[in-house]
Design an enzyme around this catalytic site. Structure first.
Site, short mmCIF file in Angstrom:
data_model
loop_
_atom_site.label_atom_id
_atom_site.label_comp_id
_atom_site.label_asym_id
_atom_site.label_seq_id
_atom_site.Cartn_x
_atom_site.Cartn_y
_atom_site.Cartn_z
N THR A 1 0.83 -1.21 0.00
CA THR A 1 0.00 0.00 0.00
C THR A 1 0.86 1.26 0.00
OG1 THR A 1 -1.40 1.30 1.50
CG2 THR A 1 -0.14 -0.43 2.52
N ASP A 2 0.30 2.35 -0.50
CA ASP A 2 1.02 3.63 -0.44
C ASP A 2 1.15 4.14 0.99
OD1 ASP A 2 -1.66 4.29 -0.01
OD2 ASP A 2 -1.77 5.84 -1.55
N GLU A 3 0.38 3.53 1.92
CA GLU A 3 0.41 4.03 3.31
C GLU A 3 1.76 3.79 3.97
OE1 GLU A 3 -3.23 3.48 5.54
OE2 GLU A 3 -4.38 3.27 3.69
N TYR B 1 -1.65 -0.31 11.18
CA TYR B 1 -1.85 -1.01 9.91
C TYR B 1 -0.66 -0.76 8.98
CZ TYR B 1 -3.31 -1.50 5.02
OH TYR B 1 -3.35 -1.80 3.66
N LYS C 1 2.25 -3.32 7.46
CA LYS C 1 2.46 -3.53 6.01
C LYS C 1 3.92 -3.19 5.64
CE LYS C 1 -0.13 -4.54 3.17
NZ LYS C 1 -0.55 -5.86 2.62
P1 NAD Z 1 -9.94 -7.14 2.82
O1 NAD Z 1 -9.89 -6.82 4.26
O2 NAD Z 1 -11.17 -6.85 2.04
O3 NAD Z 1 -9.63 -8.70 2.60
C1 NAD Z 1 -8.65 -9.37 3.32
C2 NAD Z 1 -8.83 -10.86 3.10
O4 NAD Z 1 -7.76 -11.55 3.78
C3 NAD Z 1 -10.13 -11.41 3.68
O5 NAD Z 1 -10.73 -12.30 2.77
C4 NAD Z 1 -9.70 -12.14 4.94
O6 NAD Z 1 -10.54 -13.23 5.28
C5 NAD Z 1 -8.31 -12.61 4.54
N1 NAD Z 1 -7.44 -12.85 5.70
C6 NAD Z 1 -7.23 -12.02 6.75
N2 NAD Z 1 -6.38 -12.59 7.62
C7 NAD Z 1 -6.03 -13.79 7.10
C8 NAD Z 1 -5.17 -14.84 7.52
N3 NAD Z 1 -4.51 -14.77 8.69
N4 NAD Z 1 -5.06 -15.94 6.73
C9 NAD Z 1 -5.73 -16.04 5.56
N5 NAD Z 1 -6.57 -15.09 5.12
C10 NAD Z 1 -6.72 -13.97 5.87
O7 NAD Z 1 -8.67 -6.40 2.18
P2 NAD Z 1 -8.49 -5.73 0.75
O8 NAD Z 1 -8.99 -4.34 0.81
O9 NAD Z 1 -9.00 -6.66 -0.29
O10 NAD Z 1 -6.90 -5.66 0.68
C11 NAD Z 1 -6.15 -6.76 0.16
C12 NAD Z 1 -4.67 -6.41 0.21
O11 NAD Z 1 -4.42 -5.23 -0.54
C13 NAD Z 1 -4.17 -6.13 1.62
O12 NAD Z 1 -2.88 -6.70 1.74
C14 NAD Z 1 -4.10 -4.61 1.69
O13 NAD Z 1 -3.09 -4.18 2.57
C15 NAD Z 1 -3.75 -4.27 0.25
N6 NAD Z 1 -4.20 -2.95 -0.22
C16 NAD Z 1 -5.50 -2.57 -0.07
C17 NAD Z 1 -5.92 -1.33 -0.56
C18 NAD Z 1 -7.35 -0.89 -0.46
O14 NAD Z 1 -7.66 0.24 -0.80
N7 NAD Z 1 -8.27 -1.74 -0.03
C19 NAD Z 1 -4.99 -0.48 -1.19
C20 NAD Z 1 -3.66 -0.92 -1.32
C21 NAD Z 1 -3.28 -2.15 -0.84
P1 TYD Z 2 -10.57 4.29 4.58
O1 TYD Z 2 -11.56 3.85 3.54
O2 TYD Z 2 -10.65 3.69 5.93
O3 TYD Z 2 -9.12 4.06 3.92
P2 TYD Z 2 -7.66 4.53 4.47
O4 TYD Z 2 -7.77 5.01 5.85
O5 TYD Z 2 -6.86 3.27 4.37
O6 TYD Z 2 -7.21 5.59 3.49
O7 TYD Z 2 -10.67 5.86 4.73
C1 TYD Z 2 -10.50 6.73 3.63
C2 TYD Z 2 -10.58 8.14 4.15
O8 TYD Z 2 -11.91 8.40 4.60
C3 TYD Z 2 -9.67 8.41 5.34
O9 TYD Z 2 -9.13 9.73 5.23
C4 TYD Z 2 -10.59 8.33 6.54
C5 TYD Z 2 -11.93 8.80 5.99
N1 TYD Z 2 -13.13 8.20 6.59
C6 TYD Z 2 -14.15 9.03 7.09
O10 TYD Z 2 -14.06 10.27 7.05
N2 TYD Z 2 -15.25 8.43 7.66
C7 TYD Z 2 -15.38 7.08 7.74
O11 TYD Z 2 -16.41 6.59 8.29
C8 TYD Z 2 -14.34 6.24 7.20
C9 TYD Z 2 -14.45 4.75 7.27
C10 TYD Z 2 -13.24 6.86 6.63
#
Ligand code: NAD
Ligand code: TYD
Length: 358
Positions: free
Chosen positions: A135-137, A161, A165
């Site tokens: 992630t960019d975070e 988090y 990562k």
């Molecule tokens: P999500 O929370 O929707 O899904 C996570 C999945 O991992 C779930 O199906 C969960 O059951 C599974 N999981 C959790 N712990 C586990 C374990 N111990 N063993 C096996 N499975 C397990 O997450 P997401 O939003 O789909 O993100 C997926 C990946 O992409 C993550 O690594 C996250 O850091 C990365 N990512 C997400 C975003 C975003 O915007 N959502 C952006 C950049 C990177």
């Molecule tokens: P989020 O979807 O949790 O992603 P991330 O924190 O990983 O970027 O949040 C996106 C942005 O929205 C973040 O600046 C926090 C804000 N946010 C709210 O203002 N209200 C909410 O209820 C949530 C879940 C997020």
């Protein structure tokens, strides 16, 4: 025929990735989906592929050493695409431990199992690849309106988090540097699209608005996130897994920065545009639902990705403009209200009450 081990394939991006890959490659690849089904995992997302002979689901925790080793002994894995993670910043602030277990130790466990299965006397079997979905975070936050995260930007995570990562990324880097392990890391900005769990900004706001519930905006609403349609992220992952130079990190993002309040406003306006005049939910939705609530602790101000490297080296570019992606996403949620209802029953209610107290 390549065999993919996809971890976290029942989550938001993982399930989109599996659906995308099986559509693109049809019978040409095998996918093994390893997921322990936490609150965020939902096999319903994969209904349309569950019968396929080249798709298999295994309910396994990535921290389970024996089970993961066993998978690598049973199958000749060519690609590991590691999505499985605890992924929500707010939850990490309340309970960081599970983030270290899954995100750090789970990654180490996968690295060890892949290394053991793939190593030869003088290196690794040819053609193998491990891809860490990051992630960019990990870069921390940009303090002003200017500037971008590059692959060379120092790692400076702030939330538990992002710290977990970052630790995982550093374990991957250590395996590349120490063993020349064939890995890549992708660092993507915020994703949106179908199947996203409604604890994240966009689906939470869509769901609340449709139910006439308050729309909780943290702090001033001026924090900025850089949004990418999930399928564009899936395409980038596929490309990096195939063509990424071993050991390299690739940033993935679409130059689509938006303030949170802009997103919430856009969701309200789009819903009002999409719902028919007779739809009773129209009466529930208005800008008055926007409610400014206490800010997230340590809330990162701005994320913005420079995707120059993946564009120059691999020719990747985002294809979905935000104006179109957000409409497609809202339309998907409107068509899948039962999906939303099922996952927002029970546990989710408790989470919501504890988290928002409103
Ligand atoms: P999500 O929370 O929707 O899904 C996570 C999945 O991992 C779930 O199906 C969960 O059951 C599974 N999981 C959790 N712990 C586990 C374990 N111990 N063993 C096996 N499975 C397990 O997450 P997401 O939003 O789909 O993100 C997926 C990946 O992409 C993550 O690594 C996250 O850091 C990365 N990512 C997400 C975003 C975003 O915007 N959502 C952006 C950049 C990177
Ligand atoms: P989020 O979807 O949790 O992603 P991330 O924190 O990983 O970027 O949040 C996106 C942005 O929205 C973040 O600046 C926090 C804000 N946010 C709210 O203002 N209200 C909410 O209820 C949530 C879940 C997020």
């Amino acid at each position: 025929m390549k065999t993919y081990l996809v971890t976290g394939g029942a989550g938001f991006i993982g399930s989109n990735f599996i659906l995308y890959m099986l559509k693109k490659y049809q019978e040409e690849i095998n996918i093994i989906n390893v997921d322990c089904l936490t609150y965020a995992g939902n096999l319903e997302n994969l209904k349309e592929v569950e019968h396929r002979k080249n798709y298999k689901f295994l309910k396994v925790d990535v921290c389970d050493k024996k089970a993961i080793l066993n998978i690598f002994q049973t199958y000749d894995i060519d690609r590991v695409i590691h999505f499985a993670a605890e992924s929500h910043v707010d939850r990490s602030i309340r309970n960081p431990e599970v983030f270290v277990n899954t995100n750090v130790l789970g990654t180490l466990n996968l690295l060890n199992a892949a290394k053991l299965a793939w190593e030869t006397e003088d290196g690794f079997k040819p053609g193998k690849k491990y891809l860490q979905v990051s992630t960019d975070e990990v870069y921390g936050a940009l303090e002003g309106e200017e500037g971008y995260f590059y692959e060379t930007t120092p790692l400076d995570p702030h939330s538990p988090y992002s710290a977990s990562k970052t630790s995982a990324d550093l374990m991957v880097k250590s395996y590349v540097d120490t063993f020349h392990f064939p890995a890549n890391i992708t660092r993507c900005s915020n994703n949106y699209g179908p199947y996203q769990f409604p604890e994240k900004l966009i689906p939470l706001m869509i769901n609340n608005a449709l139910n006439g519930k308050k729309l909780p905006v943290y702090g001033t609403g001026k924090n900025v996130r850089d949004w990418l349609y999930v399928e564009d992220h899936c395409k980038a992952i596929d490309l990096v897994a195939e063509k990424g130079r071993v050991g390299e990190v690739y940033n993935v993002g679409g130059h689509n920065e938006k303030k949170n309040i802009e997103i919430v406003t856009m969701i309200i306006d789009t819903l009002l545009e999409m719902l028919s005049a007779k739809d009773p939910r129209r009466k529930l939705i208005s800008h008055d639902l926007i409610t400014y609530v206490e800010d997230r602790k340590g809330h990162d101000f701005r994320y913005a990705i420079a995707p120059d490297k993946i564009k120059a080296e691999l020719g990747w570019e985002p294809e979905t403009p935000f104006s179109e992606g957000i409409k497609r996403t809202i339309a998907w949620y409107l068509e899948h209200m039962e999906w939303m209802e099922r996952i927002t029953k029970g546990e989710y209610q408790k989470y919501y009450e504890k988290m928002y107290r409103m």
